[in-house]
Scaffold this motif. Structure first.
Motif, short mmCIF file in Angstrom:
data_model
loop_
_atom_site.label_atom_id
_atom_site.label_comp_id
_atom_site.label_asym_id
_atom_site.label_seq_id
_atom_site.Cartn_x
_atom_site.Cartn_y
_atom_site.Cartn_z
N GLN A 212 -1.92 -5.09 -11.79
CA GLN A 212 -0.73 -5.68 -11.16
C GLN A 212 -0.83 -5.65 -9.64
OE1 GLN A 212 2.31 -3.21 -12.98
NE2 GLN A 212 2.92 -4.85 -14.39
N GLN A 213 -1.33 -4.54 -9.12
CA GLN A 213 -1.46 -4.42 -7.67
C GLN A 213 -2.48 -5.42 -7.13
OE1 GLN A 213 -2.42 -0.28 -7.16
NE2 GLN A 213 -0.44 0.41 -7.98
N HIS A 214 -3.57 -5.60 -7.86
CA HIS A 214 -4.59 -6.58 -7.45
C HIS A 214 -4.01 -7.99 -7.49
CE1 HIS A 214 -8.22 -9.16 -8.07
NE2 HIS A 214 -8.64 -8.42 -7.06
N GLU A 215 -3.22 -8.29 -8.51
CA GLU A 215 -2.60 -9.61 -8.62
C GLU A 215 -1.66 -9.86 -7.44
OE1 GLU A 215 0.31 -12.13 -11.68
OE2 GLU A 215 -0.08 -9.99 -11.99
N GLN A 216 -0.85 -8.87 -7.08
CA GLN A 216 0.07 -9.02 -5.95
C GLN A 216 -0.70 -9.19 -4.64
OE1 GLN A 216 3.25 -9.47 -6.76
NE2 GLN A 216 2.41 -9.15 -8.81
N SER A 217 -1.81 -8.49 -4.49
CA SER A 217 -2.62 -8.62 -3.29
C SER A 217 -3.16 -10.05 -3.15
CB SER A 217 -3.77 -7.61 -3.32
OG SER A 217 -4.63 -7.82 -2.22
N LEU A 218 -3.63 -10.62 -4.29
CA LEU A 218 -4.13 -12.00 -4.25
C LEU A 218 -3.01 -12.97 -3.88
CD1 LEU A 218 -6.47 -12.12 -7.40
CD2 LEU A 218 -7.14 -12.06 -4.99
N LEU A 219 -1.84 -12.79 -4.47
CA LEU A 219 -0.71 -13.68 -4.18
C LEU A 219 -0.32 -13.60 -2.70
CD1 LEU A 219 1.72 -13.27 -7.24
CD2 LEU A 219 0.63 -15.37 -6.45
N LEU A 220 -0.25 -12.40 -2.17
CA LEU A 220 0.15 -12.23 -0.78
C LEU A 220 -0.86 -12.88 0.18
CD1 LEU A 220 1.28 -8.51 -1.02
CD2 LEU A 220 2.76 -10.43 -0.39
N THR A 221 -2.15 -12.78 -0.13
CA THR A 221 -3.18 -13.39 0.72
C THR A 221 -3.16 -14.90 0.59
OG1 THR A 221 -4.58 -11.42 0.62
CG2 THR A 221 -5.65 -13.48 1.20
N GLU A 222 -3.06 -15.41 -0.64
CA GLU A 222 -3.06 -16.86 -0.85
C GLU A 222 -1.89 -17.52 -0.13
OE1 GLU A 222 -3.15 -17.92 -4.93
OE2 GLU A 222 -5.31 -17.57 -5.14
N ARG A 223 -0.76 -16.83 -0.08
CA ARG A 223 0.44 -17.43 0.49
C ARG A 223 0.66 -17.07 1.95
NH1 ARG A 223 4.52 -17.42 -4.73
NH2 ARG A 223 2.97 -18.22 -6.20
N GLY A 224 -0.31 -16.38 2.53
CA GLY A 224 -0.31 -16.20 3.98
C GLY A 224 0.47 -15.02 4.51
N HIS A 225 0.81 -14.06 3.65
CA HIS A 225 1.57 -12.90 4.12
C HIS A 225 0.65 -11.75 4.55
CE1 HIS A 225 5.39 -14.64 2.92
NE2 HIS A 225 4.84 -14.99 1.79
N THR A 226 -0.50 -11.65 3.91
CA THR A 226 -1.47 -10.62 4.29
C THR A 226 -2.86 -11.23 4.31
OG1 THR A 226 -1.90 -9.90 2.01
CG2 THR A 226 -0.09 -8.80 3.19
N LEU A 227 -3.81 -10.44 4.78
CA LEU A 227 -5.22 -10.84 4.76
C LEU A 227 -5.99 -9.73 4.08
CD1 LEU A 227 -7.35 -12.90 5.77
CD2 LEU A 227 -7.56 -11.50 7.83
N HIS A 228 -6.54 -10.04 2.89
CA HIS A 228 -7.24 -9.02 2.12
C HIS A 228 -8.39 -9.67 1.37
CE1 HIS A 228 -7.75 -6.17 -1.37
NE2 HIS A 228 -7.93 -5.39 -0.32
N PHE A 229 -9.52 -8.98 1.30
CA PHE A 229 -10.71 -9.49 0.62
C PHE A 229 -11.17 -8.47 -0.42
CE2 PHE A 229 -10.62 -11.15 4.94
CZ PHE A 229 -10.72 -12.51 4.72
N ASP A 230 -11.81 -8.98 -1.48
CA ASP A 230 -12.25 -8.11 -2.57
C ASP A 230 -13.62 -7.50 -2.34
OD1 ASP A 230 -10.00 -8.23 -4.12
OD2 ASP A 230 -10.65 -10.01 -5.23
N SER A 231 -14.34 -7.95 -1.33
CA SER A 231 -15.72 -7.48 -1.13
C SER A 231 -15.72 -5.97 -0.83
CB SER A 231 -16.39 -8.24 0.01
OG SER A 231 -15.66 -8.09 1.20
N PRO A 232 -16.78 -5.26 -1.19
CA PRO A 232 -16.82 -3.79 -1.01
C PRO A 232 -16.59 -3.33 0.43
CG PRO A 232 -18.64 -4.53 -2.41
CD PRO A 232 -17.99 -5.76 -1.87
N GLU A 233 -17.04 -4.15 1.40
CA GLU A 233 -16.91 -3.72 2.80
C GLU A 233 -15.51 -3.95 3.36
OE1 GLU A 233 -18.81 -6.26 1.82
OE2 GLU A 233 -20.85 -5.45 1.71
N LEU A 234 -14.69 -4.78 2.66
CA LEU A 234 -13.42 -5.20 3.24
C LEU A 234 -12.19 -4.79 2.44
CD1 LEU A 234 -14.49 -8.84 4.19
CD2 LEU A 234 -13.98 -7.03 5.81
N TYR A 235 -12.35 -4.40 1.18
CA TYR A 235 -11.19 -4.24 0.32
C TYR A 235 -10.30 -3.06 0.73
CZ TYR A 235 -12.89 -0.10 -2.18
OH TYR A 235 -13.30 1.16 -2.50
#
Length: 637
Positions: A212-235
């Motif tokens: 659920q937390q991962h899903e919310q993170s994707l939604l927030l990034t897609e809609r421009g509220h946050t900037l988050h990436f799944d790559s090991p160096e950035l997550y």
């Protein structure tokens, strides 16, 4: 409450009218004079799309070259892009193909609306319009607008709504806990959150599981509220303020020493010198380097655990003195679209051969033993040229290394059509037309022994191909990426960490010493500039106040003298009579006017001379001129 959201990115070169267009779209207003936008401005634009309310966030990107590099951070699936061109300018200014190539490379499914602004002054030529539509399938519409006359604005709004309707029609409304999480993040004062802090915030809003937390993170990034990436160096980092990331990029690219002293090579220790320590503490440096690397703003020069990074944007645009390449072994790559990152990636891959960091924006010089190579690109012809000189055997080996490095680089551009081209002779005067290597191989495999090369005549296919056959690469010069990476012990890691700390401290001390020298020079210059500013203010005070008052007083004195002197031979003239009769009755008090004026002027001049900082007008003139002089001479105070 609006539960469906979308993101509209407005990009383009300086002066195309992006801010005016956003103003027309969001508040239906036109301001003739707009200052160039700095940073990112996000506008709220609620729209009724179909039967639903959609919350559209319009991102207006400034036109600095830095932002042209970092807007790619924010391209996601729920993004519609507006590329704004200026109808009055040609392609060299609008750079529409560069923008569209970048948008396509980052996300080929991201729709783009091309807006030709200022179309009331100069329409876009039909040829350019057809070329754009043919070459770039992601362009869903090409519209002409004028923010001043409102021409085409309604059509643009309708096109945006239609595209957003397609974008959000299949997406479900955001769940209620998403809205609560979004509101909690918007109330945060921090620029970023660690992954652990984000998890705690999610749990406090009732979002318990990792999925659920991962899903919310994707939604927030897609809609421009946050900037988050799944790559090991950035997550591990969630960026809450987009300007925090873009301003870090700007600080790195604007650091003067990076271009002048380090020739575009960024080291880990440099981040402590060019970033604000309070806003960007040391623990954020790994994330920022990974962000720069992910979007090829900085390219690692080492295959594993890189400590040095090449920054292509800071490479010099000036071509150095080139080696004599007459009679060189020539090899070329022809591209349908030359990727801008191709040469920088190649420089990073082949940096072990680079001769004394002799690289620039469009080329590089390499050396191995007695052989040298010049590699350069031509954006107009969409090609890369390899010229290798020196002993014959060494030529083939060096070319083999370079082609192998480029083979790895080209793997990053799977959709780019790349042709390998060779020449029938090393003599440029007789062999000017390149030959497609694959065609020659097919002819040789079909049993052909000769080939009629233009300008050269019939040549042996076997001998021609033999010149470009890749020999076996010596084992001792295998690429570093192919070597196994040994696992460091805890003690070795501690030693390496101490070495990096010492190196960073040394860099800081050297930087501080340079800053002190610059401050000393600036202090000497600033004294002279402040004297010039004071003289400027004094001169204008005299011109604006003191001199006019003295002249006015003198004029009144002269008039009264003409009116009262009975012995003047021309007293009966109309002017003298008018003055005499008009002022005779008021002579008892009118004479005070010029006298007071002169006294005020004299005392004002003495007072401002002795108390220059007490006069608000003089102080304003002084500060204005001082600021201009300091900016002109590059002194920051």
């Amino acid at each position: 409450m609006l539960l469906k959201e979308a993101k509209l990115l407005v990009v383009g070169e300086l002066g195309t009218g992006k801010s005016s267009l956003v103003e027309r779209l969001t508040v239906d207003r036109f301001t003739r004079e707009h200052r160039a936008s700095e940073g990112i401005v996000v506008h709220q634009w609620p729209r009724r799309i179909g039967d639903e309310d959609v919350f559209v966030r319009v991102w207006d990107f400034g036109s600095q070259e830095i932002l042209n590099q970092s807007y790619r951070f924010f391209l996601t699936n729920h993004t519609l892009s507006l590329l704004v061109l200026d109808a009055r300018r040609d392609s060299s200014h609008n750079k529409e193909e560069d923008w569209l190539n970048t948008l396509h490379a980052v996300g080929e499914d991201i729709p783009v609306i091309v807006v030709v602004n200022h179309s009331d002054t100069q329409p876009l030529s039909p040829l350019r319009e057809e070329v754009l539509k043919e070459r770039f399938p992601q362009v869903v519409a090409l519209l002409k607008t004028s923010c001043e006359t409102n021409e085409g604005i309604e059509a643009l709004k309708a096109t945006i709504v239609a595209q957003l309707e397609v974008m959000v029609s299949g997406s479900p409304s955001a769940p209620s806990h998403y809205v609560a999480l979004r509101d909690a993040l918007e109330s945060e004062t921090r620029d970023y959150l660690s992954d652990a802090d984000f998890t705690r915030l999610c749990v406090s809003q009732g979002i318990q599981t990792d999925a659920q937390q991962h899903e919310q993170s994707l939604l927030l990034t897609e809609r421009g509220h946050t900037l988050h990436f799944d790559s090991p160096e950035l997550y591990r980092t969630h960026v809450l303020r987009p300007e925090w990331a873009t301003e870090a990029v700007g600080a790195v690219l604007r650091w003067p020493d990076l271009r002048s002293s380090y020739k575009g090579v960024l080291e880990r220790a440099h981040l402590a010198l060019c970033l604000d320590a309070h806003r960007y503490p040391v623990e954020t440096h790994e994330f920022l380097l990974a962000l720069l690397t992910k979007f090829e703003i900085a390219i690692p020069l080492e295959a594993t655990t890189p400590s040095k990074f090449l920054v292509p944007q800071l490479l010099s645009t000036d071509e150095p003195a080139l080696p004599d390449v007459r009679g060189a072994l020539r090899f070329e790559y022809h591209y349908d679209r030359l990727p801008p990152a191709c040469l920088p990636l190649f420089i990073a891959k082949a940096h072990r051969f680079v001769e004394k960091r002799t690289w620039w924006r469009t080329g590089v010089i390499l050396k191995r033993g007695d052989n040298r190579a010049l590699v350069r690109t031509d954006e107009n012809k969409q090609r890369m040229e390899l010229l290798v000189t020196g002993p014959e055997v060494g030529r083939r080996e060096l070319l083999a290394f370079l082609r192998e490095d480029l083979r790895h680089v080209h793997m990053s551009f799977s959709e780019t059509v790349i042709d390998e081209m060779i020449y029938a002779s090393d003599d440029e005067k007789i062999s000017r037309q390149p030959l497609l290597l694959e065609d020659l191989r097919q002819l040789s495999n079909a049993g052909e022994t000769e080939y009629a090369a233009p300008g050269v005549g019939r040549v042996s296919l076997q001998e021609l191909l033999q010149r470009y056959v890749i020999p076996e690469i010596p084992a001792e010069e295998e690429l570093p990426a192919a070597l196994p990476v040994p696992e460091l012990t805890a003690e070795e890691r501690q030693v390496e960490a101490e070495r990096l700390a010492r190196e960073q401290q040394k860099q800081i001390e050297e930087h501080n010493a340079r800053v002190k020298q610059q401050e000393k020079r600036a202090d000497k210059v600033s004294v002279v500039l402040e004297q010039q500013a004071a003289a400027y203010a004094d001169r204008w005070i005299r011109l604006l106040l003191a001199y006019p008052l003295v002249l006015l007083g003198g004029m009144f004195v002269a008039i009264f003298a003409l009116g009262w002197r009975e012995t003047l031979p021309w007293k009966r003239q109309n002017l003298v009579g008018l003055v005499q009769n008009g002022w005779h009755a008021m002579a008892a008090w009118t004479w005070l006017i010029p006298l007071v004026g002169m006294i005020v002027a004299i005392f004002y001049g003495i007072w401002t001379k002795q108390n220059p900082d007490s006069d608000p007008l003089r102080r304003r003139l002084y500060e204005s001129q001082r600021r201009k002089l300091f900016e002109k001479n590059g002194i920051l105070r």
